[in-house]
Design a protein around this motif. Structure first.
Motif, short mmCIF file in Angstrom:
data_model
loop_
_atom_site.label_atom_id
_atom_site.label_comp_id
_atom_site.label_asym_id
_atom_site.label_seq_id
_atom_site.Cartn_x
_atom_site.Cartn_y
_atom_site.Cartn_z
N LEU A 141 -5.26 10.92 9.40
CA LEU A 141 -6.46 9.84 9.75
C LEU A 141 -6.54 9.14 8.31
O LEU A 141 -6.60 9.74 7.23
CB LEU A 141 -7.67 10.60 10.15
CG LEU A 141 -7.85 11.35 11.26
CD1 LEU A 141 -9.00 11.78 11.59
CD2 LEU A 141 -7.52 10.09 12.55
N GLY A 142 -6.60 7.85 8.16
CA GLY A 142 -6.67 7.06 6.96
C GLY A 142 -5.13 6.61 6.49
O GLY A 142 -5.41 5.75 5.58
N MET A 143 -4.21 7.19 6.88
CA MET A 143 -2.96 6.83 6.31
C MET A 143 -2.46 5.44 7.11
O MET A 143 -2.86 5.27 8.13
CB MET A 143 -1.92 7.96 6.96
CG MET A 143 -1.93 9.43 6.31
SD MET A 143 -1.03 9.42 4.66
CE MET A 143 -1.56 11.02 4.33
N PHE A 203 -4.10 1.23 9.73
CA PHE A 203 -4.67 2.54 9.11
C PHE A 203 -5.25 3.40 10.44
O PHE A 203 -5.84 3.01 11.26
CB PHE A 203 -6.07 2.39 8.43
CG PHE A 203 -5.86 1.57 7.33
CD1 PHE A 203 -5.18 2.28 6.09
CD2 PHE A 203 -6.42 0.43 7.31
CE1 PHE A 203 -5.14 1.46 4.69
CE2 PHE A 203 -6.29 -0.35 5.95
CZ PHE A 203 -5.76 0.15 4.84
N ILE A 204 -4.51 4.77 10.53
CA ILE A 204 -4.77 5.66 11.44
C ILE A 204 -6.08 5.92 11.64
O ILE A 204 -6.62 6.32 10.59
CB ILE A 204 -3.70 6.74 11.43
CG1 ILE A 204 -2.25 6.26 11.56
CG2 ILE A 204 -4.04 7.87 12.54
CD1 ILE A 204 -1.37 7.44 11.19
N VAL A 205 -6.83 5.83 12.86
CA VAL A 205 -8.24 6.21 12.97
C VAL A 205 -8.61 7.27 14.13
O VAL A 205 -9.47 7.79 14.58
CB VAL A 205 -8.97 5.11 12.98
CG1 VAL A 205 -9.06 4.21 11.83
CG2 VAL A 205 -8.87 4.12 14.33
N LEU A 253 -5.19 2.52 15.62
CA LEU A 253 -5.12 2.16 14.45
C LEU A 253 -6.31 1.01 14.09
O LEU A 253 -6.77 0.31 14.73
CB LEU A 253 -3.74 1.46 14.01
CG LEU A 253 -2.54 1.99 14.42
CD1 LEU A 253 -1.39 1.10 14.16
CD2 LEU A 253 -2.38 3.16 13.70
N GLU A 254 -6.55 0.89 12.66
CA GLU A 254 -7.40 -0.24 12.33
C GLU A 254 -6.54 -1.06 11.76
O GLU A 254 -5.88 -0.99 10.92
CB GLU A 254 -8.36 0.32 11.36
CG GLU A 254 -9.19 -0.98 10.72
CD GLU A 254 -10.39 -0.31 9.67
OE1 GLU A 254 -10.83 0.74 10.04
OE2 GLU A 254 -10.67 -1.18 8.85
N PRO A 255 -6.43 -2.24 12.36
CA PRO A 255 -5.29 -3.40 11.98
C PRO A 255 -5.53 -3.70 10.58
O PRO A 255 -6.70 -3.91 9.90
CB PRO A 255 -5.62 -4.55 12.88
CG PRO A 255 -6.13 -4.02 14.13
CD PRO A 255 -7.16 -2.73 13.60
N GLN A 284 0.77 5.62 2.02
CA GLN A 284 -0.90 6.13 1.65
C GLN A 284 -1.67 5.14 2.06
O GLN A 284 -1.44 3.89 2.20
CB GLN A 284 -0.68 6.16 0.13
CG GLN A 284 -2.11 6.46 -0.44
CD GLN A 284 -1.92 7.28 -1.34
OE1 GLN A 284 -0.99 7.52 -2.17
NE2 GLN A 284 -3.09 8.15 -1.88
N GLY A 285 -2.83 5.69 2.52
CA GLY A 285 -3.86 4.59 3.01
C GLY A 285 -5.17 5.01 2.24
O GLY A 285 -5.00 4.74 1.06
#
Length: 193
Positions: free
Chosen positions: A18-20, A34-36, A98-100, A149-150
């Motif tokens: 999550l966040g990556m 970003f993976i949510v 994901l968050e685009p 990295q995110g």
DNA sequence: ATACAGATCATCT
DNA sequence: GATGATCTGTATT
């Protein structure tokens, strides 16, 4: 993103992802998000494609940590997973939302609509142009599809629920999402933020 | 906001 | 021949 970060227990990795960033490069153009939302699947429980052993279809799920497992389902969608734990163990994390970030115009074009671009496992694959040709790629090294990295997600911002769309081992709370993020694939359970 | 039906096909039995 | 880690449109509350 390093291999050892994906070598842990599949549930730990599902949280860690999550966040990556997930990055897709095609024809010189970048799409990323970003993976949510994620779900853990493991050969020891019946919901996992790997539960009945290795087949040509699920082979990538048994690959080294960081291998992409991409499959086609319901005659209309692709889903993508990140293999983890260790080579020979059927364990993977399904990416559900994901968050685009970059390349949203291309995502809109690929999806044929402006809403719900990447909120759902099939939708995010369609938005990023992910299909079976990317099954088995090394997400730590490939230049077409890779993890990067995110941003850091605080432990208390991670919410856990049961997994979506399965009938076996349905009671396990192996779905993880970023609390309050509007891009998750379904409404939060009652009372949750 | 939630519920349901139908599409559609690779994979496995 | 049956199944499924889904999505979409339509209908209903």
């Amino acid at each position: 993103m390093e291999a050892k970060e994906l070598a842990g227990d599949v549930r730990t990795v599902a949280r860690r992802l999550l966040g990556m960033r997930l990055v897709r490069v095609e024809a010189g153009k970048v799409r990323s998000g970003f993976i949510v939302e994620s779900e853990a699947y493991h050969e020891t429980e019946a919901a996992s494609h790997s539960h009945r052993g290795q087949t040509p279809r699920n082979r990538a799920m048994f690959g080294p940590p960081g291998t992409a497992y991409v499959y086609y389902i319901y005659g209309n969608s692709y889903c993508m997973n990140v293999a983890c734990e260790s080579t020979g163990v059927g364990a993977a994390v399904l990416l559900r939302a994901l968050e685009p970030e970059l390349g949203q115009e291309l995502m809109i074009q690929a999806r044929g609509r402006k809403d719900n671009l990447t909120s759902g496992p099939g939708r995010l694959c369609q938005a990023l142009g992910i299909d079976r040709r990317l099954d088995g790629v090394d997400l730590l090294r490939d230049d077409r599809l890779y993890l990067a990295q995110g941003f850091e997600i605080r432990e208390d911002h991670v919410f856990s629920t049961t997994r979506i769309g399965i009938t076996k081992s349905a009671e396990l709370p192996w779905r993880y999402l970023v609390s309050g993020n509007p891009h998750v694939s379904r409404p939060r359970p009652h009372g949750a933020r």
